[in-house]
Design a protein around this motif. Structure first.
Motif, PDB file in Angstrom:
ATOM      1  N   ASP A 245      -4.172   5.451   1.490  1.00  0.00           N
ATOM      2  CA  ASP A 245      -4.302   4.006   1.697  1.00  0.00           C
ATOM      3  C   ASP A 245      -5.552   3.458   1.017  1.00  0.00           C
ATOM      4  OD1 ASP A 245      -2.000   4.066   3.157  1.00  0.00           O
ATOM      5  OD2 ASP A 245      -2.957   3.863   5.125  1.00  0.00           O
TER       6      ASP A 245
ATOM      7  N   ALA B   3      -2.591  -5.404   0.364  1.00  0.00           N
ATOM      8  CA  ALA B   3      -2.010  -4.094   0.661  1.00  0.00           C
ATOM      9  C   ALA B   3      -1.043  -4.136   1.835  1.00  0.00           C
ATOM     10  CB  ALA B   3      -3.124  -3.083   0.938  1.00  0.00           C
ATOM     11  N   GLU B   4      -1.240  -5.058   2.761  1.00  0.00           N
ATOM     12  CA  GLU B   4      -0.406  -5.117   3.969  1.00  0.00           C
ATOM     13  C   GLU B   4       0.822  -6.004   3.792  1.00  0.00           C
ATOM     14  OE1 GLU B   4      -0.866  -3.293   6.638  1.00  0.00           O
ATOM     15  OE2 GLU B   4      -2.675  -2.382   5.814  1.00  0.00           O
TER      16      GLU B   4
ATOM     17  N   SER C  28      -7.666  -6.565  -1.826  1.00  0.00           N
ATOM     18  CA  SER C  28      -7.413  -5.512  -0.842  1.00  0.00           C
ATOM     19  C   SER C  28      -6.489  -5.991   0.279  1.00  0.00           C
ATOM     20  CB  SER C  28      -8.738  -5.017  -0.249  1.00  0.00           C
ATOM     21  OG  SER C  28      -9.465  -6.102   0.322  1.00  0.00           O
TER      22      SER C  28
ATOM     23  N   LYS D 203       0.827  -1.209   0.000  1.00  0.00           N
ATOM     24  CA  LYS D 203       0.000   0.000   0.000  1.00  0.00           C
ATOM     25  C   LYS D 203       0.863   1.262   0.000  1.00  0.00           C
ATOM     26  CE  LYS D 203      -0.551   0.389   5.032  1.00  0.00           C
ATOM     27  NZ  LYS D 203      -1.518   0.463   6.162  1.00  0.00           N
TER      28      LYS D 203
ATOM     29  N   SER E 239       1.058   4.012  -3.044  1.00  0.00           N
ATOM     30  CA  SER E 239       0.597   5.367  -2.697  1.00  0.00           C
ATOM     31  C   SER E 239       1.731   6.392  -2.612  1.00  0.00           C
ATOM     32  CB  SER E 239      -0.150   5.334  -1.365  1.00  0.00           C
ATOM     33  OG  SER E 239       0.709   4.958  -0.300  1.00  0.00           O
TER      34      SER E 239
ATOM     35  N   ALA F  28      -4.939   3.420  -2.745  1.00  0.00           N
ATOM     36  CA  ALA F  28      -3.999   2.352  -3.110  1.00  0.00           C
ATOM     37  C   ALA F  28      -4.703   1.005  -3.116  1.00  0.00           C
ATOM     38  CB  ALA F  28      -2.820   2.338  -2.144  1.00  0.00           C
ATOM     39  N   THR F  29      -5.564   0.775  -2.129  1.00  0.00           N
ATOM     40  CA  THR F  29      -6.305  -0.485  -2.061  1.00  0.00           C
ATOM     41  C   THR F  29      -7.235  -0.639  -3.257  1.00  0.00           C
ATOM     42  OG1 THR F  29      -6.230  -0.407   0.360  1.00  0.00           O
ATOM     43  CG2 THR F  29      -7.853  -1.867  -0.641  1.00  0.00           C
TER      44      THR F  29
END
Length: 333
Positions: free
Chosen positions: A131, A148-149, A145, A112, A116, A134-135
C-alpha cells in the motif's frame, strides 16, 4: 544504447475467422513475418492504419499471444516457447499500458489495490508495504496519495491512464509496451501523458514499444519508427530520417496526411485510392501494390525484400532494390 533488449525474428500470427461448409478454415494473417529490434533505453514506435497488426505485435512481444512462427528474444533469451512457469520472472520485466484506460482497470478494486496487484504476484512485500509503495507510485505519475482509496470510475480518462502507468511501473520493468495509450484522451491530456512517459523513461531507464496510428504523437516520443501495412513492416528508420526522407510510398502517403498547424502553409496530400485489401486473402507480390501510386508490374508478382538502403533505414520496396530489373531492362533504383 546499441544493445537490443528485444529482438523479433520472422514473427507470424494468424487467427481463424470462419469455417466453410466443407470444414475448411479461413485465416487472418494478423502479423506476417516481421523482424525488428528495440535497443535498451529507446522508444521504438509502430504506426499504421487500423487492422495492420500493431496491437497483435505488442501482445506477441509480451507473450500475451503465442506466435505461430518466429522468435522473440528478450535480454538475450528466446522466450518464444517458454511455458507459464518460465515466463513468470520474464513478465516482471515487461508490462503493458492499454488503449482504454477504463476497461483495463478493475472497477471493483480500489486504486491502491490495482497498482499494487503485480507486487502481490512478483514480490514478498507485506500488505502495508504494498500500500505504501502504491501510494508513492501514484505521486510519481502525478496523482495524490488520497486517490489511493478511490475507484476507477471516480477519475477522468487522463487520470485513469496515469493509474495504468503506475501499475505498469510497480514491478520496475525494463520494457513497457504502450498500446495506443493516448488515443482515447483529449489532445491537451495527450501531451501531459506523453511528457510523463518521457520523464519516467529518463528516470527509470525504461525501454518503450509505443503503438499508435497518430503520426504527430509518434513524432513527439519516438527514437525509431516502424511502419506496418497489412501485417508486415514496410519501413523502419530513425525518427528524423523517416520524417525528413520517407522512402516507401505508403509512408509518404501517411506523412502527407498529418495536419499542419500553420493554416497559411500548404501541404501536398497523397491520396491513396481503394480500400485496404482483406488480410484473409492479401494481394500477391507487394501487398501495397493495389493502392500504390508507383506500382509496377513486378510489384504485382514478387514480394519486395525488406532491406537496408541507408544506415539504419530499411524499406520493403522494389523502387530501392538494385538487384531487380524492370521489364524494359533498365535498372530500378
Amino acid at each position: 544504447m546499441n544493445t537490443p533488449l528485444i529482438e523479433v525474428k520472422g514473427l507470424h500470427k494468424s487467427f481463424v475467422v470462419k469455417k466453410g461448409f466443407l470444414g475448411e478454415s479461413k485465416y487472418v494473417r494478423a502479423v506476417d513475418g516481421i523482424s525488428f529490434a528495440i535497443r535498451k533505453g529507446e522508444t521504438f514506435s509502430l504506426v499504421g492504419e487500423s487492422g495492420c497488426g500493431k496491437s497483435t505485435t505488442g501482445r506477441l512481444v509480451t507473450r500475451l499471444l503465442k506466435p505461430n512462427e518466429g522468435e522473440v528474444w528478450f535480454n538475450g533469451q528466446n522466450i518464444s516457447a517458454y511455458n507459464d512457469n518460465q515466463m513468470r520472472p520474464v513478465r516482471k520485466e515487461m508490462q503493458m499500458v492499454f488503449q482504454d484506460p477504463y476497461a483495463s482497470l478493475n472497477p471493483r478494486m480500489k486504486v491502491k489495490d490495482i497498482v499494487s496487484e503485480p507486487l502481490l504476484i512478483h514480490t514478498k512485500m507485506s500488505s502495508r508495504e504494498r500500500d505504501k509503495f502504491a501510494t508513492e507510485l501514484l505521486e510519481v505519475v502525478g496523482l495524490s496519495s488520497y486517490h489511493a482509496e478511490r475507484h476507477a470510475h471516480e477519475f477522468s480518462g487522463g487520470q485513469r491512464q496515469r493509474i495504468g502507468i503506475a501499475r505498469a511501473l510497480s514491478v520496475r520493468p525494463s520494457l513497457i509496451v504502450a498500446d495506443e495509450p493516448v488515443s482515447a484522451l483529449d489532445v491537451s491530456i495527450q501531451s501531459q501523458v506523453l511528457n510523463l512517459l518521457q520523464d519516467l523513461q529518463e528516470e527509470y531507464g525504461l525501454t518503450y514499444l509505443f503503438i499508435s496510428h497518430d503520426l504527430s504523437v509518434v513524432e513527439h516520443i519516438s527514437d525509431r519508427i516502424g511502419v506496418m501495412y497489412l501485417g508486415a513492416l514496410v519501413e523502419t528508420a530513425g525518427k528524423d530520417a523517416l520524417y525528413d526522407r520517407p522512402l516507401h510510398p505508403y509512408t509518404q502517403a501517411l506523412l502527407s496526411s498529418v495536419p499542419v498547424a500553420d493554416p497559411s502553409q500548404k501541404k501536398e496530400r497523397i491520396i491513396l485510392k481503394g480500400d485496404i485489401p482483406s488480410p484473409v486473402n492479401p494481394p500477391s507480390g507487394c501487398r501495397f501494390h493495389t493502392r500504390c501510386p508507383s506500382c509496377m508490374d513486378i510489384c504485382k508478382q514478387i514480394q519486395p525484400v525488406f532491406q537496408e538502403v541507408e544506415p539504419d533505414h530499411r524499406v520493403a520496396c522494389h523502387l530501392y532494390d538494385e538487384t531487380i530489373m524492370g521489364k524494359d531492362g533498365v535498372h530500378i533504383n
